[in-house]
Design a protein around this motif. Sequence first.
Motif, PDB file in Angstrom:
ATOM      1  N   SER A   1     -32.057  16.623 -35.395  1.00 56.53           N
ATOM      2  CA  SER A   1     -31.716  15.202 -35.332  1.00 56.53           C
ATOM      3  C   SER A   1     -32.463  14.452 -34.239  1.00 56.53           C
ATOM      4  O   SER A   1     -32.577  13.225 -34.316  1.00 56.53           O
ATOM      5  CB  SER A   1     -30.210  15.033 -35.110  1.00 56.53           C
ATOM      6  OG  SER A   1     -29.815  15.654 -33.894  1.00 56.53           O
ATOM      7  N   ASN A   2     -32.964  15.173 -33.234  1.00 57.51           N
ATOM      8  CA  ASN A   2     -33.609  14.475 -32.130  1.00 57.51           C
ATOM      9  C   ASN A   2     -34.551  15.420 -31.397  1.00 57.51           C
ATOM     10  O   ASN A   2     -34.256  16.609 -31.248  1.00 57.51           O
ATOM     11  CB  ASN A   2     -32.547  13.937 -31.154  1.00 57.51           C
ATOM     12  CG  ASN A   2     -33.129  13.019 -30.109  1.00 57.51           C
ATOM     13  OD1 ASN A   2     -33.742  13.476 -29.158  1.00 57.51           O
ATOM     14  ND2 ASN A   2     -32.958  11.720 -30.289  1.00 57.51           N
ATOM     15  N   VAL A   3     -35.672  14.856 -30.955  1.00 60.11           N
ATOM     16  CA  VAL A   3     -36.628  15.600 -30.138  1.00 60.11           C
ATOM     17  C   VAL A   3     -36.948  14.749 -28.916  1.00 60.11           C
ATOM     18  O   VAL A   3     -37.375  13.602 -29.049  1.00 60.11           O
ATOM     19  CB  VAL A   3     -37.924  15.929 -30.908  1.00 60.11           C
ATOM     20  CG1 VAL A   3     -38.899  16.670 -29.992  1.00 60.11           C
ATOM     21  CG2 VAL A   3     -37.626  16.752 -32.146  1.00 60.11           C
ATOM     22  N   ARG A   4     -36.693  15.318 -27.735  1.00 60.21           N
ATOM     23  CA  ARG A   4     -37.010  14.607 -26.496  1.00 60.21           C
ATOM     24  C   ARG A   4     -38.039  15.413 -25.709  1.00 60.21           C
ATOM     25  O   ARG A   4     -37.893  16.621 -25.548  1.00 60.21           O
ATOM     26  CB  ARG A   4     -35.762  14.404 -25.635  1.00 60.21           C
ATOM     27  CG  ARG A   4     -34.734  13.472 -26.236  1.00 60.21           C
ATOM     28  CD  ARG A   4     -33.587  13.225 -25.269  1.00 60.21           C
ATOM     29  NE  ARG A   4     -32.562  12.384 -25.885  1.00 60.21           N
ATOM     30  CZ  ARG A   4     -31.507  12.873 -26.529  1.00 60.21           C
ATOM     31  NH1 ARG A   4     -31.343  14.179 -26.643  1.00 60.21           N
ATOM     32  NH2 ARG A   4     -30.626  12.051 -27.059  1.00 60.21           N
ATOM     33  N   ILE A   5     -39.038  14.713 -25.243  1.00 59.25           N
ATOM     34  CA  ILE A   5     -40.070  15.337 -24.412  1.00 59.25           C
ATOM     35  C   ILE A   5     -40.112  14.566 -23.095  1.00 59.25           C
ATOM     36  O   ILE A   5     -40.259  13.339 -23.094  1.00 59.25           O
ATOM     37  CB  ILE A   5     -41.445  15.314 -25.094  1.00 59.25           C
ATOM     38  CG1 ILE A   5     -41.399  16.077 -26.422  1.00 59.25           C
ATOM     39  CG2 ILE A   5     -42.515  15.909 -24.184  1.00 59.25           C
ATOM     40  CD1 ILE A   5     -42.679  16.013 -27.216  1.00 59.25           C
TER      41      ILE A   5
END
Length: 385
Positions: A194-198
């Motif tokens: 649902s989400n990808v944070r870098i």
Amino acid sequence: MRIYERYFARQIYLTFVFILFAFSGLFFFFDLINELNSVGHGNYKFTYAVLRVALQTPSRFYEIIPVAALISSIYVFAQMAANSEYTIFRVSGLATNQALRSLLKIGIPLVIVTYLIGEVVGPYTDQLSERVRLEALGSSVSSNFESGVWVKDTLTARADGEQVTRFVNVGKLQPDATISDVRIYEFDAKFRLSNVRIAKSGKYQPPGHWLLTDVTDTQLIDVPPPTGSGAKPADALNPVYRAEQVTLPEYSLRSELTPQILSVLLVSPERMSMFNLFRYIQHLTENHQDSQRYEIALWRKLLYPFAVFVMLVLSLPFAYLHTRAGVVGVKVFGGIMLGMSFQLFNTLFSHIGTLNTWPAPLTAATPGLIYLVLGLVGLKWVDRH
């Protein structure tokens, strides 16, 4: 304490302190030689190497105390046997079981000191030692993976109470507990991405938040299937998500991860405190991960100080061996070999238990129980003969 107990205690404690510092000095020398390989890299000078090895000394004390207790008590009893002092004690009415109880009473302060070093002093100085080295080298810590360390993080993070599962990839852990090169993959309750944070870096903000900087947040949103009588059936090859990407200078992330959990990269499980081990085992259990190695380390930390009692039991039979059975030096050498064999067997059995997934309490307690039985059998044999 009775008069003879005070005499035994004074002799054993004085010899114990001498042997403890003698062995620690020997290990200090070898550790310093091993550390010379890093001297000259970055700002890592010889003084930093000496400081790092000195900070590791409490952990060396923790490892050496049972063996030092064995050697010191063997030396004292061998001297007493050579001078017929122990024979006089026996003639005066000192029974074997009474001498054993007195010896265990003498061992209580050593057990307490071992616990204090292993739980309070050792883990703290070990982390300081690693930070001194890393800051001087200008490097960071990572796991054996090229991408860094992977940690599973599960929490209830949404207003509707839905469980969120994250897989957090930390590229580097700096000595000041800040993290960098962070990737966070977030899954919903049905394990759909649902989400990808870098994020470029992150710093812990208690309680339970990480302040991430230079964040790229990619939100994956379900594409609703076409509706209506003329709608075509959904094609499995068509995208089922649409992505919305935003860039944020800072982002506060709620998480169950703490720097103490990530600090397992800095200190091996065997040198962590029981409190930190218990917290990390709890974290692994909640995330359905294997915690066998850390459970064995926890039980070893819990039982290891009692190895002092085992070593003292092993030493008492040497008081019953007459001078003609061997000179004092031979007995002390035998005590050194006995202590080293216990350390080797204890470490080997832990690895075997980890490989065979044996119960952690059994794996941690078996070496001590075996040597305790050997000591009691030896004491019974010399008492009868």
